[in-house]
Design a protein around this motif. Structure first.
Motif, short mmCIF file in Angstrom:
data_model
loop_
_atom_site.label_atom_id
_atom_site.label_comp_id
_atom_site.label_asym_id
_atom_site.label_seq_id
_atom_site.Cartn_x
_atom_site.Cartn_y
_atom_site.Cartn_z
N LYS A 73 0.79 -1.23 0.00
CA LYS A 73 0.00 0.00 0.00
C LYS A 73 0.82 1.28 0.00
O LYS A 73 0.36 2.32 -0.49
N ASP A 74 2.05 1.26 0.48
CA ASP A 74 2.86 2.48 0.54
C ASP A 74 4.02 2.46 -0.45
O ASP A 74 4.95 3.27 -0.33
N LEU A 75 3.97 1.58 -1.44
CA LEU A 75 5.06 1.51 -2.41
C LEU A 75 5.07 2.74 -3.32
O LEU A 75 4.02 3.23 -3.72
N SER A 76 6.24 3.19 -3.66
CA SER A 76 6.39 4.21 -4.69
C SER A 76 6.27 3.54 -6.06
O SER A 76 6.23 2.31 -6.16
N VAL A 77 6.24 4.37 -7.11
CA VAL A 77 6.17 3.80 -8.46
C VAL A 77 7.38 2.91 -8.72
O VAL A 77 7.26 1.80 -9.26
N ALA A 78 8.56 3.37 -8.35
CA ALA A 78 9.77 2.58 -8.58
C ALA A 78 9.74 1.28 -7.78
O ALA A 78 10.11 0.21 -8.28
N GLU A 79 9.28 1.36 -6.53
CA GLU A 79 9.19 0.15 -5.70
C GLU A 79 8.13 -0.80 -6.25
O GLU A 79 8.32 -2.02 -6.22
N ALA A 80 7.02 -0.24 -6.75
CA ALA A 80 5.98 -1.08 -7.34
C ALA A 80 6.48 -1.77 -8.60
O ALA A 80 6.10 -2.90 -8.90
N GLN A 81 7.35 -1.07 -9.34
CA GLN A 81 7.95 -1.69 -10.52
C GLN A 81 8.78 -2.91 -10.12
O GLN A 81 8.69 -3.98 -10.74
N GLU A 82 9.57 -2.78 -9.06
CA GLU A 82 10.38 -3.90 -8.57
C GLU A 82 9.49 -5.03 -8.06
O GLU A 82 9.77 -6.21 -8.29
N TRP A 83 8.42 -4.66 -7.37
CA TRP A 83 7.47 -5.65 -6.85
C TRP A 83 6.80 -6.40 -8.00
O TRP A 83 6.67 -7.63 -7.97
N GLY A 84 6.39 -5.65 -9.02
CA GLY A 84 5.79 -6.28 -10.18
C GLY A 84 6.76 -7.22 -10.88
O GLY A 84 6.38 -8.31 -11.31
N GLU A 85 8.01 -6.79 -10.99
CA GLU A 85 9.02 -7.63 -11.63
C GLU A 85 9.22 -8.93 -10.84
O GLU A 85 9.39 -10.00 -11.43
N LEU A 86 9.20 -8.83 -9.51
CA LEU A 86 9.39 -10.02 -8.68
C LEU A 86 8.25 -11.02 -8.90
O LEU A 86 8.49 -12.22 -9.09
N GLY A 87 7.01 -10.54 -8.88
CA GLY A 87 5.87 -11.42 -9.11
C GLY A 87 5.85 -11.99 -10.52
O GLY A 87 5.57 -13.18 -10.72
N HIS A 88 6.16 -11.14 -11.49
CA HIS A 88 6.24 -11.62 -12.87
C HIS A 88 7.30 -12.70 -13.01
O HIS A 88 7.11 -13.68 -13.75
N GLY A 89 8.41 -12.53 -12.31
CA GLY A 89 9.48 -13.51 -12.41
C GLY A 89 9.03 -14.89 -11.97
O GLY A 89 9.36 -15.90 -12.61
N VAL A 90 8.24 -14.96 -10.88
CA VAL A 90 7.76 -16.25 -10.40
C VAL A 90 6.71 -16.82 -11.36
O VAL A 90 6.75 -18.01 -11.71
N ALA A 91 5.77 -15.98 -11.80
CA ALA A 91 4.76 -16.45 -12.74
C ALA A 91 5.40 -16.93 -14.04
O ALA A 91 5.03 -17.97 -14.61
N ASP A 92 6.39 -16.17 -14.53
CA ASP A 92 7.09 -16.57 -15.75
C ASP A 92 7.84 -17.89 -15.54
O ASP A 92 7.91 -18.73 -16.45
N ALA A 93 8.40 -18.08 -14.33
CA ALA A 93 9.12 -19.33 -14.05
C ALA A 93 8.17 -20.52 -14.03
O ALA A 93 8.53 -21.62 -14.47
N LEU A 94 6.95 -20.31 -13.54
CA LEU A 94 5.95 -21.38 -13.60
C LEU A 94 5.59 -21.69 -15.05
O LEU A 94 5.51 -22.86 -15.45
N GLU A 95 5.38 -20.66 -15.84
CA GLU A 95 5.00 -20.86 -17.24
C GLU A 95 6.11 -21.54 -18.02
O GLU A 95 5.86 -22.40 -18.88
N ALA A 96 7.36 -21.17 -17.73
CA ALA A 96 8.50 -21.70 -18.47
C ALA A 96 9.12 -22.94 -17.81
O ALA A 96 10.12 -23.46 -18.33
N PHE A 97 8.56 -23.40 -16.70
CA PHE A 97 9.12 -24.56 -16.01
C PHE A 97 9.25 -25.71 -17.02
O PHE A 97 8.35 -25.93 -17.83
N PRO A 98 10.37 -26.45 -17.00
CA PRO A 98 10.61 -27.46 -18.05
C PRO A 98 9.53 -28.52 -18.17
O PRO A 98 9.30 -29.06 -19.26
N ALA A 99 8.88 -28.86 -17.06
CA ALA A 99 7.84 -29.89 -17.06
C ALA A 99 6.48 -29.24 -16.80
O ALA A 99 6.40 -28.10 -16.35
#
Length: 259
Positions: A73-99
């Protein structure tokens, strides 16, 4: 490796890995520590040559109730960008998981929880499951892939209704629109998901990997651009009146007053 908020377990044959988000006291909501642990657990499972992976949540109440609103709730735009990147990274890892990956959805799967479920290849749900992209009521939009992945699963009209209105679907309704592939009694979810994963693990691994890569190929290109746009749009909403009001209201358990 071991983590405080995530566990990674293997079946007896060590062909199926089960990644459990283990924060039942917080309805398995995702914070920085948990997302980082999930990323490490997925890498560990891939390095262990898992032939199938099940993602689920600890306890009876939630798969993943969403992201940690108190943190967001108190994230700045830059911090929200990092937060979004972190969540995207996990979702992308699930999508790209080898199996192939299977979301075993028990209880609540809102916001980021819905996004983790739809990043998996298959979804099995307990009868008590409730799923939705509810970010609009917090003054933001989905930030971990739903604007791109959800229409692929349920079609444009249903995806827009879910995102525009923050609609929450019960398990049967979600199955009817193609969001869940199978709905089972709550007590059967763990067994059914494990059986499905073991059936997949028994198939030829090289061919299975090729099948997944080929299926994912259709998502390349325009979706990648869409995901990048979503990250920027998500972060840009932090610091707006409606984002502050939506998340403050959530934390304070009251109705928001949007502009």
């Amino acid at each position: 490796m071991t983590w405080d908020t995530v566990s990674l377990d293997w079946n007896d044959a060590e062909t199926v890995a089960t990644l459990t988000v283990d924060r039942p006291e917080a309805l398995n909501a995702l914070n920085v520590e948990t997302l980082e642990a999930m990323g490490e657990a997925l890498a560990t499972a891939a390095d262990g040559d898992a032939r199938a992976l099940v993602l689920t949540g600890a306890g009876d109440d939630a798969f993943i109730a969403g992201a940690d609103i108190k943190y967001m709730k108190d994230l700045s735009v830059a911090e929200a960008q990092e937060w979004g990147e972190l969540g995207h990274g996990v979702a992308d890892a699930l999508e790209a998981f080898p199996a192939p990956t299977i979301a075993a959805v028990n209880g609540y799967a809102f916001g980021g929880g819905c996004e983790m479920a739809i990043a998996c290849d298959l979804r099995v749900a307990a009868e008590s499951a409730i799923i939705g992209n509810t970010e609009i009521d917090l003054g933001i939009i989905p930030g971990w892939g739903a604007t791109q992945r959800l229409p692929e699963l349920v079609g444009d009209e249903v995806a827009r209704r879910m995102i525009y209105l923050g609609e929450r679907l019960d398990a049967e309704s979600a199955a009817e629109v193609g969001l869940f592939g199978k709905v089972v009694p709550d007590d059967d979810l763990e067994v059914v998901a494990a059986e499905l994963a073991e059936r997949i693990a028994e198939k030829p691994a090289v061919a299975m990997r090729a099948a997944k890569q080929s299926l994912n190929q259709r998502l390349e290109g325009s979706q990648a651009a869409g995901l990048d746009y979503e990250k920027r749009a998500f972060a840009s909403l932090f610091g707006t009146h409606d984002q502050r009001e939506g998340m403050d209201a959530f934390v304070e358990d009251r109705e928001p007053e949007f502009e």
